[in-house]
Design an enzyme around this catalytic site. Structure first.
Site, PDB file in Angstrom:
ATOM      1  N   HIS A 113       0.848  -0.976  -0.002  1.00 27.42           N
ATOM      2  CA  HIS A 113      -0.176  -0.056   0.077  1.00 27.42           C
ATOM      3  C   HIS A 113       0.921   1.148   0.150  1.00 27.42           C
ATOM      4  CE1 HIS A 113      -3.647   2.440   1.352  1.00 27.42           C
ATOM      5  NE2 HIS A 113      -2.634   3.226   1.807  1.00 27.42           N
ATOM      6  N   GLU A 114       1.889   1.157   0.701  1.00 25.93           N
ATOM      7  CA  GLU A 114       2.817   2.448   0.951  1.00 25.93           C
ATOM      8  C   GLU A 114       3.783   2.771  -0.180  1.00 25.93           C
ATOM      9  OE1 GLU A 114       2.225   4.673   3.280  1.00 25.93           O
ATOM     10  OE2 GLU A 114       0.484   3.093   4.083  1.00 25.93           O
ATOM     11  N   HIS A 120       1.876   4.413  -2.931  1.00 25.59           N
ATOM     12  CA  HIS A 120       1.904   5.789  -2.931  1.00 25.59           C
ATOM     13  C   HIS A 120       3.251   6.524  -3.307  1.00 25.59           C
ATOM     14  CE1 HIS A 120      -1.467   6.571  -0.285  1.00 25.59           C
ATOM     15  NE2 HIS A 120      -1.155   5.695   0.481  1.00 25.59           N
TER      16      HIS A 120
END
Length: 155
Positions: free
Chosen positions: A67-68, A71
């Site tokens: 998820h990170e 980003h």
């Protein structure tokens, strides 16, 4: 798990999912309480909540790191890196990252919840509240009698 092991795993997951390396640090941050991780826009490093590994398993940690990394890679590519952006949503589902971090069972730093039971001295009515109130100032709505604290229960 140490920060070096986390960095090595994140590098492997980045290469397998995105075919791109990570050129910035990925570290554990014990000060994170409500999030699984955080990507910093200014210096591009990634903080991961260590409870995502300690309370759950390696598969959950991988989903949070992915998820990170979504980003990270989208921001560096100049694409939509925010949660609401279509680019982010599309890439997140493609790599198998988690949309939300799972709830942490031991919420450190927060007061334990309690329920306070009050009993009217005249009519015997029992009420429950989460917060204390001044029993001299407030009276029973049914009969106007005074309250006494019956018991305090921690939840």
């Amino acid at each position: 798990m140490t920060n070096e092991e986390l960095q090595r795993l994140a590098q492997q997951w980045s290469l397998s999912a995105f075919s791109k390396p990570i050129n910035h640090p990925v570290i554990f941050n014990r000060r994170l309480r409500t999030t699984g991780g955080r990507y910093h826009l200014q210096d591009h490093h990634i903080d991961i909540n260590p409870l995502m590994y300690e309370e759950f398993d390696l598969a959950n940690l991988k989903r949070v790191v992915l998820h990170e990394l979504c980003h990270y890679h989208l921001h560096l590519a100049g694409m939509g890196y925010r949660h609401r952006d279509a680019d982010f949503k599309r890439l997140l589902t493609a790599v198998g990252g988690s949309r939300y971090a799972p709830a942490i069972s031991r919420r450190r730093g927060l007061k334990p919840q309690r329920i306070i039971y009050y009993q009217c001295q005249q009519c015997g009515e029992i009420i429950q509240r989460k917060r204390r109130f001044n029993t001299v100032r407030y009276v029973c709505a049914k009969c106007g009698g005074k309250f006494l604290i019956k018991k305090i229960e921690k939840v």
